[in-house]
Design a protein around this motif. Structure first.
Motif, short mmCIF file in Angstrom:
data_model
loop_
_atom_site.label_atom_id
_atom_site.label_comp_id
_atom_site.label_asym_id
_atom_site.label_seq_id
_atom_site.Cartn_x
_atom_site.Cartn_y
_atom_site.Cartn_z
N TRP A 4 -4.81 -5.18 -15.16
CA TRP A 4 -4.53 -6.59 -14.86
C TRP A 4 -2.23 -6.13 -14.88
O TRP A 4 -1.39 -6.66 -14.08
N LYS A 7 -1.58 -3.53 -12.38
CA LYS A 7 -0.91 -4.19 -10.49
C LYS A 7 0.27 -5.89 -11.29
O LYS A 7 0.47 -5.68 -10.35
N GLY A 8 0.17 -6.02 -12.01
CA GLY A 8 1.64 -6.79 -12.25
C GLY A 8 2.99 -6.47 -11.81
O GLY A 8 3.51 -6.20 -11.51
N GLN A 10 3.15 -3.17 -10.40
CA GLN A 10 3.21 -2.71 -9.11
C GLN A 10 3.61 -4.18 -8.26
O GLN A 10 4.80 -3.35 -7.74
N TRP A 11 3.12 -4.66 -8.26
CA TRP A 11 3.87 -6.40 -7.56
C TRP A 11 5.55 -6.54 -8.09
O TRP A 11 6.36 -6.77 -7.38
N GLY A 14 7.43 -3.47 -6.59
CA GLY A 14 7.95 -3.91 -4.94
C GLY A 14 8.59 -5.06 -5.34
O GLY A 14 9.20 -4.82 -4.19
N ALA A 15 8.27 -6.70 -5.85
CA ALA A 15 9.35 -7.19 -5.75
C ALA A 15 11.20 -7.11 -5.36
O ALA A 15 11.67 -7.25 -4.85
N GLY A 238 -3.17 -7.71 2.27
CA GLY A 238 -3.16 -7.71 1.03
C GLY A 238 -4.71 -8.57 0.67
O GLY A 238 -5.78 -8.54 -0.79
N TRP A 242 -7.62 -7.23 -0.92
CA TRP A 242 -8.35 -7.74 -2.35
C TRP A 242 -9.74 -8.12 -2.16
O TRP A 242 -10.92 -7.21 -2.74
#
Length: 253
Positions: A4, A7-8, A10-11, A14-15, A238, A242
């Protein structure tokens, strides 16, 4: 590392990249005094969306529904055709060249025909979205169905199940990763098909918004609709990514 947290991160990356891109865009437009009719700043696009968010949301919902209609059709029919192509050599020789030929035809060229045949409602948009997306599903599903390990095929034959059971319980689960990959490609293509259909004949949808705004040289509204399309595409892709992680957890490694 916790998945998690990874993944956080990575987001977050990207943001941050998106924010930097928007900041550079805003700065270039203001420093070079670019006319809004040529390239509006992101702040103007945000103001446009915030001032008429309900109107844009309604058009986005219409495009979403036609996209999902074409996508679901492409998955159902694409997987069925792939099963028939793999299961029958005669069917493959007879039908596969026709499928390739239909895929080679530019969809914009045949879009007006769907309007003539199906009217100006949502049906021609769904048909065009299906036609653009189905080939990706067929190709990946055929690849997956033919990539089943030989030992798994031998085990299925030893158990002496029916042909349908063999497909549903042996080939289909093994082909699931490839099918999901094709679905991720197909959802983007279905969105493109829905927009193409709205360009040809529509009074609703983001394609209609872009086309009508182009006619009045309202570049800000065009960019606002494009932004909504990009957001819609990210959400759809997305969602499938998922679902892929949940349905094929063994691929995470």
């Amino acid at each position: 590392m916790n998945p998690w947290i990874a993944k956080g991160r990575q987001w977050l990356v990207g943001a941050v990249t998106m924010l930097v891109f928007l900041f550079v865009w805003e700065a270039v437009v203001r420093l070079l005094h670019v006319r809004p009719i040529t390239l509006p700043p992101p702040s103007a696009v945000v103001d446009e969306l915030s001032s008429e968010w309900g109107w844009y949301l309604g058009h986005t919902a219409y495009t979403l529904l036609t996209t999902l209609g074409g996508f679901v059709l492409s998955v159902v029919i694409g997987v069925l055709l792939a099963m028939m192509l793999v299961g029958s050599r005669w069917f493959e020789h007879a039908v596969y060249p026709l499928i390739v030929a239909l895929n080679s035809v530019p969809k914009v060229a045949v879009a007006p025909l769907f309007v003539i045949w199906l009217g100006t409602g949502s049906e021609p948009k769904i048909a065009i979205a299906f036609l653009i997306a189905v080939f990706a599903v067929i190709v990946d599903a055929v690849h997956g169905l033919r990539s089943v390990p030989q030992d798994v095929l031998d085990l299925g034959r030893v158990l002496k199940g029916s042909t349908l059971d063999f497909f549903l319980k042996v080939r289909l689960p093994c082909a699931l990763p490839s099918i999901l990959t094709g679905m991720k490609v197909a959802i983007s293509l279905a969105l493109v098909g829905a927009i193409v259909g709205e360009f040809v004949a529509s009074q609703r949808g983001l394609g209609y918004v872009i086309l009508s705004a182009q006619g009045t040289f309202d570049t800000t509204r065009v960019f606002a609709a494009v932004f909504m399309l990009a957001l819609l595409g990210i959400l759809l892709y997305g969602s499938l990514a998922w679902a892929e992680r949940r349905l094929t957890p063994w691929r995470r490694a």
